[in-house]
Design a protein around this motif. Structure first.
Motif, short mmCIF file in Angstrom:
data_model
loop_
_atom_site.label_atom_id
_atom_site.label_comp_id
_atom_site.label_asym_id
_atom_site.label_seq_id
_atom_site.Cartn_x
_atom_site.Cartn_y
_atom_site.Cartn_z
N ALA A 144 37.50 27.37 40.87
CA ALA A 144 37.12 27.47 39.45
C ALA A 144 37.54 28.71 38.67
O ALA A 144 37.64 28.72 37.55
CB ALA A 144 35.62 27.67 39.56
N LEU A 145 38.22 29.73 39.59
CA LEU A 145 38.85 30.78 38.99
C LEU A 145 40.23 30.54 38.56
O LEU A 145 40.72 30.98 37.68
CB LEU A 145 38.65 31.95 39.81
CG LEU A 145 37.03 32.35 39.94
CD1 LEU A 145 37.19 33.55 41.17
CD2 LEU A 145 36.43 32.95 38.70
N PHE A 146 40.93 29.93 39.66
CA PHE A 146 42.44 29.92 39.55
C PHE A 146 42.95 28.65 38.77
O PHE A 146 43.81 28.72 38.31
CB PHE A 146 43.09 30.17 41.05
CG PHE A 146 42.92 28.93 41.90
CD1 PHE A 146 43.65 27.74 41.60
CD2 PHE A 146 42.13 29.19 42.97
CE1 PHE A 146 43.57 26.62 42.74
CE2 PHE A 146 41.97 28.20 44.06
CZ PHE A 146 42.73 26.77 43.82
N ASN A 186 50.63 35.34 41.19
CA ASN A 186 49.90 36.36 41.64
C ASN A 186 48.44 36.45 41.04
O ASN A 186 47.52 36.98 41.79
CB ASN A 186 50.58 37.83 40.97
CG ASN A 186 51.82 38.01 41.56
OD1 ASN A 186 52.13 37.52 42.54
ND2 ASN A 186 52.72 38.63 40.74
N THR A 187 48.03 35.84 40.05
CA THR A 187 46.69 35.92 39.50
C THR A 187 45.99 34.93 40.33
O THR A 187 44.94 35.07 40.78
CB THR A 187 46.60 35.49 37.98
OG1 THR A 187 47.30 36.66 37.28
CG2 THR A 187 44.95 35.50 37.54
N CYS A 188 46.53 33.83 40.56
CA CYS A 188 45.87 32.61 41.13
C CYS A 188 45.73 33.00 42.68
O CYS A 188 44.62 32.89 43.11
CB CYS A 188 46.66 31.45 41.32
SG CYS A 188 46.87 30.59 39.84
N LYS A 189 46.55 33.85 43.19
CA LYS A 189 46.48 34.28 44.58
C LYS A 189 45.33 35.13 44.84
O LYS A 189 44.77 35.45 45.65
CB LYS A 189 47.81 34.79 45.31
CG LYS A 189 48.92 33.79 45.40
CD LYS A 189 50.15 34.06 46.06
CE LYS A 189 51.05 33.00 46.29
NZ LYS A 189 50.64 32.17 47.64
N SER A 190 45.31 36.01 43.75
CA SER A 190 44.11 37.00 43.80
C SER A 190 42.77 36.64 43.79
O SER A 190 41.87 37.09 43.90
CB SER A 190 44.32 38.10 42.74
OG SER A 190 44.10 37.49 41.24
N TYR A 191 42.67 35.19 43.32
CA TYR A 191 41.52 34.71 43.14
C TYR A 191 41.15 33.68 44.30
O TYR A 191 40.29 33.05 44.38
CB TYR A 191 41.44 33.56 41.84
CG TYR A 191 41.11 34.55 40.74
CD1 TYR A 191 40.66 35.51 40.44
CD2 TYR A 191 41.86 33.97 39.52
CE1 TYR A 191 40.52 36.24 39.36
CE2 TYR A 191 41.89 34.42 38.18
CZ TYR A 191 40.94 35.77 38.18
OH TYR A 191 41.03 36.48 36.90
#
Length: 566
Positions: free
Chosen positions: A504-506, A535-540
């Motif tokens: 739901a986040l990425f 990078n953003t998707c992986k952080s989620y």
């Protein structure tokens, strides 16, 4: 006395006829709400199909679509009401959420005996959903899978593959018949075609390619679907080649998805990709395609929006092309259906009436009417019992947006009145059991006769080495990635709660980031936007989600007997 006796006799005859008239003609008018994850329309079913349902069942359908309103499912869950008929885009997360919330009707509580075709065709498709529900510790009949086959393993299309690179043949000829060897050749290939056909017959700018965002929740569909030409089918957002056992992680370095994004970005920068794509919907995209403003499409089923008999005689229209290094995905049918589904809503007050409509949609006549219009007006059976299209029916089929329907058939244009389900029960493109023709018009003798056109003949001779259709071209070359019918119908289990929350986040980051990459001004901006998205998707929690999904895909491979690298 004679007059009195005559009056009494007449009255008795009238009264004796009344119960039959009431039983046959009177039905309480009702409205059934259809919640759909496939429909491209919201509101009351209009036009000729609405009239068919009203005349036959005294039923009006009202559609609520998550394609039209992205908050529709969330709103329905909050209201504890998903409608009377539910059309699932997949038997996955949302299906399980609705099941947990007790918003799906258990049809074990209904006498299913009267529904002959549901019983005849949907035994395995119902059992598949039963088995899926059992993973939640529940028992019951909560619906059935869609696109059910009469025969396992048959190809899912008769003439035009669902996933097929569709190119305007006339533009290809005017451009000097350039070669198309690989995905990375696409921009140069399409640039030559656009230079040959820069405007349509109305003087409007022609783009090589365009898209829309309606059907997306994670990846950019008009990038992802380029991967289908190399044999990949979506499992959530991952690419799965069921012929080779290979899996594509879209955000992996140098992935096929990355390559496809780069190609689309190059086309955008060279003026080949419609800049309005990100903000337009399916309807606007379809209108542009119909008006000759695109030279390339990704699906066989949509080319009828542009192709018609008049253009075909001038050798103008879309035909199937292939990358020389490609192995396009070819769907096969399963008697257990695919991974989309149908259910009845738990709060449905008239489950028998809803099932009656669905049962009719599974009959030969109901299927043909839903897809091609009223019997007798648009199509009929000949003296040998073979269906054929009327001349008016061909007008509707080839130019539905302009063809006016008679007032007694609901009025408006044919396109206005088309069925808004956009969702199959029995797969259309297969032979009718024990008949010599298919449910689809593409397997009727009249279709082959009508489309033995100058366009088809020219394409067959100049490009397709004698093949008469896209499907035949695939068969002839043998360069195709068949989707195992067991794998095609595999229903994936629910993901873990932690990974559902991560998705739901990425997912919105991945979707918007993909579009941003396509609209990048240069390579440096593309790389910057790509890296930010990854990078953003992986952080989620993207990687953990992918790892769990790959485990599920490997379980599918095991069930289907597909070899893969462990």
């Amino acid at each position: 006395m004679k007059k009195i006796l005559s009056l009494v006799l007449a009255l008795m005859m009238l009264l004796s006829a009344l119960p039959m008239a009431v039983a046959e003609d009177y039905r309480e008018p009702i409205t059934l709400t259809v919640f759909s994850q496939l429909a491209n329309y919201a509101g009351e079913q209009p036009g000729w199909f609405g009239k068919e349902l009203k005349d036959r069942f005294n039923v009006t359908l009202k559609f609520i679509s998550s394609n039209v309103d992205t908050n529709a499912f969330t709103a329905g869950m909050s209201a504890e009401e998903l409608g009377d008929i539910i059309c699932w885009g997949d038997l996955g997360e949302n299906f399980f959420e609705a099941l947990d919330a007790e918003l799906i009707y258990n049809l074990d509580e209904v006498d299913m005996t009267p529904y002959t075709n549901l019983n005849k065709y949907f035994g395995e498709a119902t059992q598949k959903v039963r088995d899926l529900v059992a993973t939640k510790g529940l028992e019951g009949n909560y619906g059935w899978a869609y696109a059910v086959a009469a025969e396992d393993g048959a190809w899912a299309e008769l003439t035009d593959p669902t996933y097929a690179l569709q190119i305007r043949y006339d533009a290809w000829v005017k451009a000097g018949k350039p070669a198309l060897t690989s995905l990375e050749d696409l921009p140069a290939f399409m640039k030559a075609l656009q230079a040959a056909v820069p405007t349509n017959e109305n003087g409007e700018t022609v783009y090589a390619y365009g898209g829309f965002g309606d059907w997306e929740d994670c990846v950019m569909k008009f990038t992802w679907d380029l991967m289908t030409f190399y044999g990949y089918k979506e499992a959530d957002f991952l690419g799965v080649n069921y012929a080779t056992g290979d899996i594509v992680d879209p955000l992996a370095e140098g992935s096929l998805y990355y390559r496809a994004l780069k190609v689309n970005n190059q086309m955008y920068r060279e003026g080949l990709f419609d800049p309005e794509s990100v903000s337009q919907n399916f309807d606007l995209y379809s209108t542009k395609l119909s008006n000759g403003r695109y030279l390339m499409a990704l699906w066989g089923w949509i080319i009828g929006n542009f192709n018609n008999a008049e253009r075909a005689e001038q050798e103008i229209g879309f035909q199937t092309f292939v990358f020389e290094d490609s192995y396009p995905q070819q769907l096969t049918l399963s008697t257990a259906g695919s991974n989309r589904g149908w259910s009845i809503g738990a709060n449905c007050q008239y489950p028998e009436r809803a099932l009656e409509v669905i049962e009719w949609l599974c009959t030969e006549e109901g299927m043909i009417i839903q897809h091609y219009g009223p019997k007798g007006l648009c199509w009929d059976y000949d003296e040998n019992g073979i269906p054929y299209m009327t001349e008016f029916g061909w007008e509707c089929f080839e130019n539905g947006a302009e063809t006016q329907m008679p007032a007694e058939n609901g009025g408006g244009t044919y396109q206005d009145g088309e069925s808004k389900f956009n969702h199959e029960l029995i797969a259309m493109e297969q032979m009718v059991p024990e008949k010599t023709y298919s449910f689809s018009v593409k397997g009727w003798p009249c279709y082959a006769e009508r489309y033995n056109t100058a366009l088809q003949k020219a394409w067959s001779t100049e490009y397709a080495n004698g093949a008469t259709s896209g499907s035949e071209l695939y068969r002839q070359t043998g360069r195709v990635s068949l989707v195992n019918s067991i794998a095609a119908g595999y229903a994936y289990p629910e993901m873990s709660q932690e990974n559902k929350e991560a998705r739901a986040l990425f997912a919105p980051v991945m979707k918007q980031g993909s579009w941003n990459c396509v609209y990048a001004a240069d390579d440096a901006e593309f790389d910057k936007l790509w890296n930010e998205m990854v990078n953003t998707c992986k952080s989620y929690g993207y990687d953990a989600y992918v790892a769990e999904k790959i485990e599920q895909i490997h379980a599918c491979f095991d069930a289907a007997g597909i070899a893969y690298e462990k």
